[in-house]
Each structure stands twice: as structure tokens, then as C-alpha cells.
Design a protein around this motif. Structure first.
Motif, PDB file in Angstrom:
ATOM      1  N   MET A   1       0.840  -1.198   0.000  1.00 34.07           N
ATOM      2  CA  MET A   1       0.000   0.000   0.000  1.00 34.07           C
ATOM      3  C   MET A   1       0.872   1.244   0.000  1.00 34.07           C
ATOM      4  O   MET A   1       1.807   1.351   0.771  1.00 34.07           O
ATOM      5  CB  MET A   1      -0.886  -0.005   1.238  1.00 34.07           C
ATOM      6  N   ARG A   2       0.525   2.189  -0.881  1.00 34.14           N
ATOM      7  CA  ARG A   2       1.302   3.418  -0.973  1.00 34.14           C
ATOM      8  C   ARG A   2       0.435   4.584  -0.484  1.00 34.14           C
ATOM      9  O   ARG A   2      -0.692   4.753  -0.947  1.00 34.14           O
ATOM     10  CB  ARG A   2       1.746   3.663  -2.410  1.00 34.14           C
ATOM     11  N   SER A   3       0.960   5.315   0.484  1.00 29.61           N
ATOM     12  CA  SER A   3       0.211   6.449   1.050  1.00 29.61           C
ATOM     13  C   SER A   3       0.959   7.739   0.754  1.00 29.61           C
ATOM     14  O   SER A   3       2.188   7.764   0.713  1.00 29.61           O
ATOM     15  CB  SER A   3       0.064   6.306   2.563  1.00 29.61           C
ATOM     16  N   VAL A   4       0.184   8.779   0.567  1.00 27.05           N
ATOM     17  CA  VAL A   4       0.756  10.110   0.364  1.00 27.05           C
ATOM     18  C   VAL A   4       0.129  11.042   1.386  1.00 27.05           C
ATOM     19  O   VAL A   4      -1.095  11.037   1.577  1.00 27.05           O
ATOM     20  CB  VAL A   4       0.464  10.612  -1.071  1.00 27.05           C
ATOM     21  N   VAL A   5       0.963  11.802   2.086  1.00 24.95           N
ATOM     22  CA  VAL A   5       0.458  12.775   3.064  1.00 24.95           C
ATOM     23  C   VAL A   5       0.595  14.166   2.461  1.00 24.95           C
ATOM     24  O   VAL A   5       1.681  14.555   2.034  1.00 24.95           O
ATOM     25  CB  VAL A   5       1.242  12.687   4.391  1.00 24.95           C
ATOM     26  N   LEU A   6      -0.516  14.903   2.404  1.00 27.67           N
ATOM     27  CA  LEU A   6      -0.484  16.268   1.876  1.00 27.67           C
ATOM     28  C   LEU A   6       0.006  17.203   2.960  1.00 27.67           C
ATOM     29  O   LEU A   6      -0.522  17.207   4.081  1.00 27.67           O
ATOM     30  CB  LEU A   6      -1.875  16.702   1.413  1.00 27.67           C
ATOM     31  N   LEU A   7       1.030  17.978   2.651  1.00 26.55           N
ATOM     32  CA  LEU A   7       1.628  18.862   3.653  1.00 26.55           C
ATOM     33  C   LEU A   7       1.482  20.313   3.217  1.00 26.55           C
ATOM     34  O   LEU A   7       1.646  20.633   2.040  1.00 26.55           O
ATOM     35  CB  LEU A   7       3.119  18.538   3.827  1.00 26.55           C
ATOM     36  N   SER A   8       1.150  21.174   4.168  1.00 27.63           N
ATOM     37  CA  SER A   8       1.106  22.612   3.897  1.00 27.63           C
ATOM     38  C   SER A   8       2.177  23.257   4.749  1.00 27.63           C
ATOM     39  O   SER A   8       2.397  22.830   5.870  1.00 27.63           O
ATOM     40  CB  SER A   8      -0.271  23.165   4.265  1.00 27.63           C
ATOM     41  N   GLY A   9       2.853  24.225   4.235  1.00 28.76           N
ATOM     42  CA  GLY A   9       3.860  24.920   5.041  1.00 28.76           C
ATOM     43  C   GLY A   9       3.161  25.842   6.014  1.00 28.76           C
ATOM     44  O   GLY A   9       2.851  26.967   5.681  1.00 28.76           O
ATOM     45  N   GLY A  10       2.873  25.360   7.209  1.00 28.07           N
ATOM     46  CA  GLY A  10       2.068  26.141   8.130  1.00 28.07           C
ATOM     47  C   GLY A  10       2.896  26.933   9.122  1.00 28.07           C
ATOM     48  O   GLY A  10       4.125  26.889   9.120  1.00 28.07           O
ATOM     49  N   VAL A  11       2.214  27.688   9.955  1.00 24.82           N
ATOM     50  CA  VAL A  11       2.865  28.389  11.062  1.00 24.82           C
ATOM     51  C   VAL A  11       2.164  27.985  12.357  1.00 24.82           C
ATOM     52  O   VAL A  11       1.024  27.533  12.352  1.00 24.82           O
ATOM     53  CB  VAL A  11       2.801  29.930  10.911  1.00 24.82           C
ATOM     54  N   ASP A  12       2.867  28.142  13.454  1.00 24.51           N
ATOM     55  CA  ASP A  12       2.287  27.863  14.756  1.00 24.51           C
ATOM     56  C   ASP A  12       1.303  28.975  15.107  1.00 24.51           C
ATOM     57  O   ASP A  12       1.641  30.154  14.985  1.00 24.51           O
ATOM     58  CB  ASP A  12       3.403  27.792  15.798  1.00 24.51           C
ATOM     59  N   PRO A  13       0.086  28.643  15.534  1.00 25.37           N
ATOM     60  CA  PRO A  13      -0.903  29.709  15.782  1.00 25.37           C
ATOM     61  C   PRO A  13      -0.522  30.613  16.946  1.00 25.37           C
ATOM     62  O   PRO A  13      -0.982  31.746  17.014  1.00 25.37           O
ATOM     63  CB  PRO A  13      -2.198  28.937  16.072  1.00 25.37           C
ATOM     64  N   VAL A  14       0.319  30.148  17.860  1.00 26.86           N
ATOM     65  CA  VAL A  14       0.685  30.975  19.009  1.00 26.86           C
ATOM     66  C   VAL A  14       1.927  31.803  18.715  1.00 26.86           C
ATOM     67  O   VAL A  14       1.934  33.021  18.870  1.00 26.86           O
ATOM     68  CB  VAL A  14       0.897  30.092  20.262  1.00 26.86           C
ATOM     69  N   SER A  15       2.984  31.148  18.239  1.00 23.52           N
ATOM     70  CA  SER A  15       4.250  31.858  18.066  1.00 23.52           C
ATOM     71  C   SER A  15       4.391  32.472  16.679  1.00 23.52           C
ATOM     72  O   SER A  15       5.187  33.384  16.493  1.00 23.52           O
ATOM     73  CB  SER A  15       5.413  30.911  18.320  1.00 23.52           C
ATOM     74  N   GLY A  16       3.634  31.951  15.681  1.00 25.42           N
ATOM     75  CA  GLY A  16       3.771  32.460  14.331  1.00 25.42           C
ATOM     76  C   GLY A  16       5.001  31.929  13.622  1.00 25.42           C
ATOM     77  O   GLY A  16       5.310  32.359  12.509  1.00 25.42           O
ATOM     78  N   PRO A  46      10.219  24.234  -1.138  1.00 24.35           N
ATOM     79  CA  PRO A  46      10.461  23.606   0.177  1.00 24.35           C
ATOM     80  C   PRO A  46      10.406  24.654   1.288  1.00 24.35           C
ATOM     81  O   PRO A  46      11.007  25.718   1.188  1.00 24.35           O
ATOM     82  CB  PRO A  46      11.869  23.025   0.032  1.00 24.35           C
ATOM     83  N   ALA A  47       9.628  24.363   2.349  1.00 19.08           N
ATOM     84  CA  ALA A  47       9.452  25.307   3.447  1.00 19.08           C
ATOM     85  C   ALA A  47       9.999  24.693   4.729  1.00 19.08           C
ATOM     86  O   ALA A  47      10.174  23.471   4.817  1.00 19.08           O
ATOM     87  CB  ALA A  47       7.969  25.649   3.612  1.00 19.08           C
ATOM     88  N   ALA A  48      10.273  25.551   5.727  1.00 18.39           N
ATOM     89  CA  ALA A  48      10.869  25.077   6.973  1.00 18.39           C
ATOM     90  C   ALA A  48       9.943  24.110   7.704  1.00 18.39           C
ATOM     91  O   ALA A  48      10.396  23.158   8.345  1.00 18.39           O
ATOM     92  CB  ALA A  48      11.184  26.277   7.865  1.00 18.39           C
ATOM     93  N   ALA A  49       8.624  24.345   7.600  1.00 19.13           N
ATOM     94  CA  ALA A  49       7.674  23.497   8.324  1.00 19.13           C
ATOM     95  C   ALA A  49       7.673  22.069   7.786  1.00 19.13           C
ATOM     96  O   ALA A  49       7.312  21.139   8.508  1.00 19.13           O
ATOM     97  CB  ALA A  49       6.270  24.085   8.223  1.00 19.13           C
ATOM     98  N   LEU A  50       8.093  21.886   6.516  1.00 17.42           N
ATOM     99  CA  LEU A  50       8.064  20.543   5.936  1.00 17.42           C
ATOM    100  C   LEU A  50       9.075  19.635   6.626  1.00 17.42           C
ATOM    101  O   LEU A  50       8.807  18.463   6.888  1.00 17.42           O
ATOM    102  CB  LEU A  50       8.366  20.610   4.439  1.00 17.42           C
TER     103      LEU A  50
END
Lengths: 235, 358
Positions: A1-16, A46-50
Motif C-alpha cells: 500500500m502506498r500512502s501520500v500525506v499532503l503537507l502545507s507549510g504552516g505556522v504555529d498559531p501561538v508563536s507564528g 520547500p518550506a521550513a515546516a516541511l
């Protein structure tokens, strides 16, 4: 089985600061529990959150570099080599945060989608059993035909963060064809202003009914009738 | 509407003047002349009927056990505010029939939807139900189910959606974006989802709430099967997300009865700080400022006076029931039903009634 996880370059809601959303870490946990190959997928540079997301258990992340609608870019990429399972968080954190992307992607690919998944089982006969988490600790068993898109519940168990994995992740950029442009967002954007919630809607106005020194049996009967009227006692 | 007699300020002012109104009247007998005219008796309950409004606004409300909760009423209130004087509100009622409550909450039409069809078929059924109304807006609550349906509906129909709106009027909808560091103000979109306690429920005159025929369920390939909802075992639910909490305070000495009662009621156990300090209940059961803030629907308090620090823990609780010996305890003011009696006497009576099947 092959899975793919969709990732968004997010920010922390508290610290930003850059951080993956809680739901995407839970999605990585679900993908790992399904077994088989797991990869991350991101539209953009490529983003730091990744890297931080990869620290929770991803070996490699593909970043799709193209201009235009991310749903169209993802749909084109996923239909070229369809995985069995696509997992996403409940919503991104740092962008439009509407949680619409998995739904639009499911509609475009024609795949079924289930949201609020807390656990997944083993595939039998092309069907994947999943457990959906509901408020107040309730659960719902469901099964869904593969290939499908699952949105992880924020409270699904999160795999631990390993710094070395975050450092070693193989992030490769894939140049893809440009997609149609998306319409600019309407309205105006400005710094957030906290607005008070409605108050007093939870508390009863001016106190409720008072029984002063009743007979215990009478008190018990009134109390049970009241709880039944509120629907707290089954029958 | 209230039964309070209506005041007529002009007549009251005229009664303070001599006939003709040349000067104020000398009222030797006090202010009896100011008495308000008696009410003309109970009035007919008035109901607003709308036959052909200029436009429709739809609200999807969940009533899993035939009751409209606060959130559902607020969703209908938001639809009513968007409809204004010219529009009509159609409620898509997902769940059991809620009777007249939907009309009282501001709906002119009610269409019943069967939730047993599962989330995959929901957008098709909702679109089929909305076809005769062509609504200008569709308002949903940002609950797990409501948020899911809203996004499925928007993805299927291609209608623009705004989620998690914190301020809503007919001209403007403001929602947080960018991890709630920024906000976006725009005209309300076609599909809107509302968090709890952001829009006031409808407080006006009762509306008709006329039932309309439910839509046909379009046949589609079975791509998923969703089973029944399994409620959590009360003892296993964390206190913070338990729906029903029974709590013991200093007024409880008979903990055997307390544990038996909470088990029979299927409730999660909580406790006040004093009881936890005394080691009679685990620290994890403590409710209040230094313990857990509850998200329960109902809170049954035995022998708890209701210190401010304890009441802070009841922030979101809808229904409080108190059994306490002190009539003037703070929890009595917060409770919907208070029983001024000793918990040691009431608990065995409750157990006997529950065991006896009463």
C-alpha cells in the motif's frame, strides 16, 4: 500500500513560527499505521515546516513547483501515478485555512473522502476500515473504498518527533506543468481583531427552579425527570 | 413574545395633567392616576407567515435527538439575519423532527433530511432539496458534521465558501485567516459556516416552519459505509470532553452511593478541590480553575457550594443541576434546577429509583 500525506507549510498559531499543523502530524501517524511506503507531497517551494513534519516519520517529501491552482496541480500529479491512500490534516494553518483542499481534490479525482479519522485498519477486499472521532468521545466505524482521501482528526495519535529524521529528510523538487490560475480572493485582509463571543447564552437567566427541602423520594423523581427532559439519561 | 402590558407614554403624560392640559394635576392620593391600563386579556399567539419571499436563505441544522441546541438556533438566527425583512428562511433539518421549535427559531419552511444516507450522498441530497428555493446563502454550523457537509456542498456545487465566520451581517462576513493572525472581511459568500456563540439566535415572533416534502435521494455508487455512532464509555472519557458530569463536593460523605449513582447514570465523575485535596477523589477529577474546564452538556453537583474558582470550570456547561443544603450557595444561582436537601438522603433515593426502573 502506498500512502501520500499532503503537507502545507504552516505556522504555529501561538508563536507564528513555521510549524506543521496538528492534523498533518496526525495524518503522518495514520499513514505509518497503514504500513507500506509513505511519502509527503507539497505544492510550492520547500518550506521550513516541511522538515519538521518529516521529523514525525516521513522519509521523503516531493515539492511540486508549478504556478496556478494547487488543487489542479495535485490532481494532475496524483492521477499520473495514483497512490492507494491520500491523507491530509483537517485544515492548514497560516493560509486561507478553510480546509477545502481535500474536498476539492476528492471532487476533481472522483475519490471518496472521509473526515475526522482517528484510526485506520487493514485493507480487506478493496475496502479500508476506519474509525471516525466525534465530539464527546463518541466513535463511528466506517469503511471506504480505495483509493480514497482521509482527513485526520486533530486528536488522532501523533507519532513522536525525531530531530535526526527532520535533518535527513530527502526533499526533492518536481517541476510540473502550470495549472489554471485561481481567482483573486474577494474582500480585504487586515490584522486579526479578537471579537468577544456572545455571553450569557450558556447560563439560564435569573436562576432556575428551586425545591426547598423536599422529601428525598420527591427530589429524586423531580431530578430524574429533569435529566430525562434534557436527554441525558437514555430512555 | 412577552405578556408584559404595553406602556402608553402619551396617555401616562396626559393623566398627569388637568383636563385640557393647562397645568399639572395635583395628585393628593399619590400616583394612582399613573396606573397602567389593564391588559385586554391573553392575546392570540401571532405567527409570521411568508408565502413568496423575494429570496431564500437556507440553514442546515442538526437535531440528532429532536432537539435544537444553542448552536442550531444560532445558525437559524444567522440565516434569519441574512434574510432580513424580504427574505425567507428554509431550514434543512438533519436528524429527528424537532416540531414547532424550528419555527420558533426563525424558519419559514422546513425540509427534513435523512442523515442515515451517509456523508457521501449528503451534498447531492442537499442540492436536490435546495433546487426549489435557489437560496442566496446556505448557513451551516462549524460542527464536525456541519463543517464536513458545508465543504462537500461547496466542492460539489462550486459555490464559494467562507468558513469559521466570527462576525456576520447581510453586508459583511469577517473570518480569521493566516492562523488567526489576520482576518478577511468580505461580502457573505454562498456557503457560510459559523462557530458557536458568534451570532445571536432569532428572538422575534414565531415563524411558520411549514414542512416541505423531502427530496428524492439520488442513486449513487456505494463508495463508503458509515456505521452507527458509538457513545463513549463514561468512565473512559476524559473529563474535559465528557458530555455528562456528576461531581461531589464537601457535602458528600457517602462515596459508595456517589460511585454507584455515577455508574448507573452513565456519567463521568468530577469533584471539587476540597474533595481532591482530602484524597477522596483523584486529582484528575478536579473541576475548576486549577483543574479541568468542562465541555459538558449537563453538570450534576452534589454538595458543592460553587466557589468562583469552581464555577470557572463550568464555562461552557449548558445545564447545571445542584443538590445542596444551602439555599444561598452560589451554585444555586447558576443551576437550572436546585434541590435544597442533603446529598446523603437524595443519592440513595436516586439509586433506588434508577434500579427500580422508575
Amino acid at each position: 500500500m502506498r500512502s501520500v500525506v499532503l503537507l502545507s507549510g504552516g505556522v504555529d498559531p501561538v508563536s507564528g513560527r513555521p510549524a506543521p499543523p496538528r492534523g498533518e502530524i496526525a495524518a503522518i501517524g495514520l499513514a505509518l499505521s497503514a504500513g507500506g511506503a509513505v511519502g509527503g507531497l507539497h505544492v510550492g517551494l520547500p518550506a521550513a515546516a516541511l522538515g519538521q513534519a518529516a521529523g514525525h516519520g516521513l522519509g521523503q517529501i516531493a515539492c511540486l513547483r508549478g504556478v496556478g491552482d494547487p488543487v489542479a496541480i495535485l490532481a494532475a500529479h496524483l492521477s499520473a501515478a495514483p497512490p492507494d491512500l491520500v491523507l491530509a490534516g483537517s485544515r492548514a494553518c497560516g493560509g486561507e485555512d478553510s480546509g477545502m483542499l481535500p474536498y476539492l481534490l476528492a471532487e476533481r479525482l472522483g475519490w471518496p473522502l472521509l473526515a475526522g479519522v482517528v484510526a485506520i485498519g487493514t485493507v480487506a477486499d478493496g475496502w479500508l476500515p476506519v474509525t471516525i472521532g466525534l465530539p464527546l468521545g463518541a466513535r463511528q466505524d466506517a469503511r471506504i473504498r480505495l483509493p480514497c482521501i482521509l482527513c485526520a482528526h486533530d486528536a488522532a495519535p501523533a507519532p513522536p518527533f525525531v530531530f535526526d529524521r527532520a535533518r535527513r529528510v530527502a526533499m526533492h523538487t518536481v517541476a510540473v506543468a502550470d495549472a489554471e490560475t485561481i481567482a483573486p480572493l474577494e474582500g480585504t485582509e487586515r490584522p486579526y481583531r479578537a471579537r468577544p463571543r456572545l455571553i450569557g447564552s450558556a447560563a439560564p437567566a435569573g436562576g432556575g427552579r428551586v425545591l426547598d427541602n423536599p422529601d428525598p423520594a420527591e427530589a429524586a423523581r423531580v431530578l430524574l425527570d429533569h435529566l430525562r427532559a434534557l436527554g441525558m439519561l437514555g430512555a | 413574545m412577552t405578556r408584559r402590558p404595553r406602556r402608553d407614554p402619551r396617555a401616562e403624560r396626559a393623566r398627569c395633567l388637568v383636563p385640557g392640559g393647562a397645568r399639572p394635576r395635583l395628585a393628593r392620593a399619590g400616583w394612582d392616576g399613573m396606573a397602567i391600563a389593564p391588559d385586554a386579556g391573553p392575546r392570540e399567539p401571532v405567527m409570521i407567515r411568508v408565502e413568496t419571499p423575494v429570496f431564500w436563505v437556507a440553514a442546515v441544522v442538526e437535531a440528532p435527538n429532536g432537539r435544537l441546541d444553542r448552536w442550531a438556533r444560532q445558525t437559524l438566527g444567522a440565516a434569519r439575519a441574512l434574510a432580513g425583512a424580504d427574505g425567507g428562511v428554509v431550514a434543512l433539518l438533519a436528524g429527528r423532527d424537532a416540531g414547532e421549535a424550528v419555527g420558533e427559531a426563525g424558519a419559514d419552511r422546513v425540509v427534513w433530511l435523512d442523515t442515515a444516507i451517509g456523508p457521501d450522498a449528503m451534498p447531492g441530497v442537499m442540492l436536490a432539496a435546495l433546487v426549489p428555493f435557489a437560496p442566496r446563502h446556505v448557513v451551516l454550523a462549524e460542527t464536525p458534521a456541519g463543517g464536513d457537509w458545508a465543504r462537500r456542498l461547496a466542492a460539489r456545487s462550486g459555490w464559494p465558501i467562507q468558513t469559521g465566520i466570527e462576525m456576520l451581517s447581510a453586508r459583511q462576513a469577517i473570518r480569521p485567516v493566516g492562523a488567526a493572525w489576520r482576518e478577511r472581511a468580505a461580502m457573505p459568500a454562498r456557503v457560510l459556516t459559523l462557530p458557536i456563540d458568534r451570532v445571536a439566535p432569532y428572538g422575534g415572533m414565531r415563524r411558520e416552519g411549514r414542512a416541505c416534502p423531502p427530496p428524492d435521494v439520488p442513486a449513487m455508487e456505494a463508495r463508503m459505509e458509515v456505521g452507527p455512532v458509538i457513545a463513549a464509555q463514561a468512565a473512559g472519557i476524559p473529563l474535559a470532553e465528557a458530555p455528562f458530569v456528576v461531581a461531589a463536593g464537601q457535602g458528600v460523605r457517602d462515596f459508595e452511593s456517589f460511585h454507584t449513582l455515577s455508574h448507573l447514570m452513565g456519567a463521568t465523575e468530577g469533584a471539587s478541590r476540597v474533595v481532591c485535596d482530602a484524597g477522596l477523589m483523584p486529582r484528575a477529577a478536579q473541576v475548576g480553575a486549577s483543574g479541568t474546564v468542562l465541555d459538558a452538556r449537563c453538570y450534576l453537583a452534589f454538595g458543592i457550594a460553587g466557589a468562583p474558582q469552581h464555577l470557572q470550570g463550568l464555562g461552557k456547561v449548558e445545564h447545571v443541576v445542584a443538590v445542596n443544603t444551602d439555599l444561598h450557595a452560589a451554585i444555586v444561582a447558576r443551576a437550572g434546577l436546585s434541590i435544597i436537601a442533603d446529598a446523603q438522603a437524595v443519592m440513595p433515593a436516586l439509586i433506588a429509583l434508577l434500579r427500580g426502573g422508575g
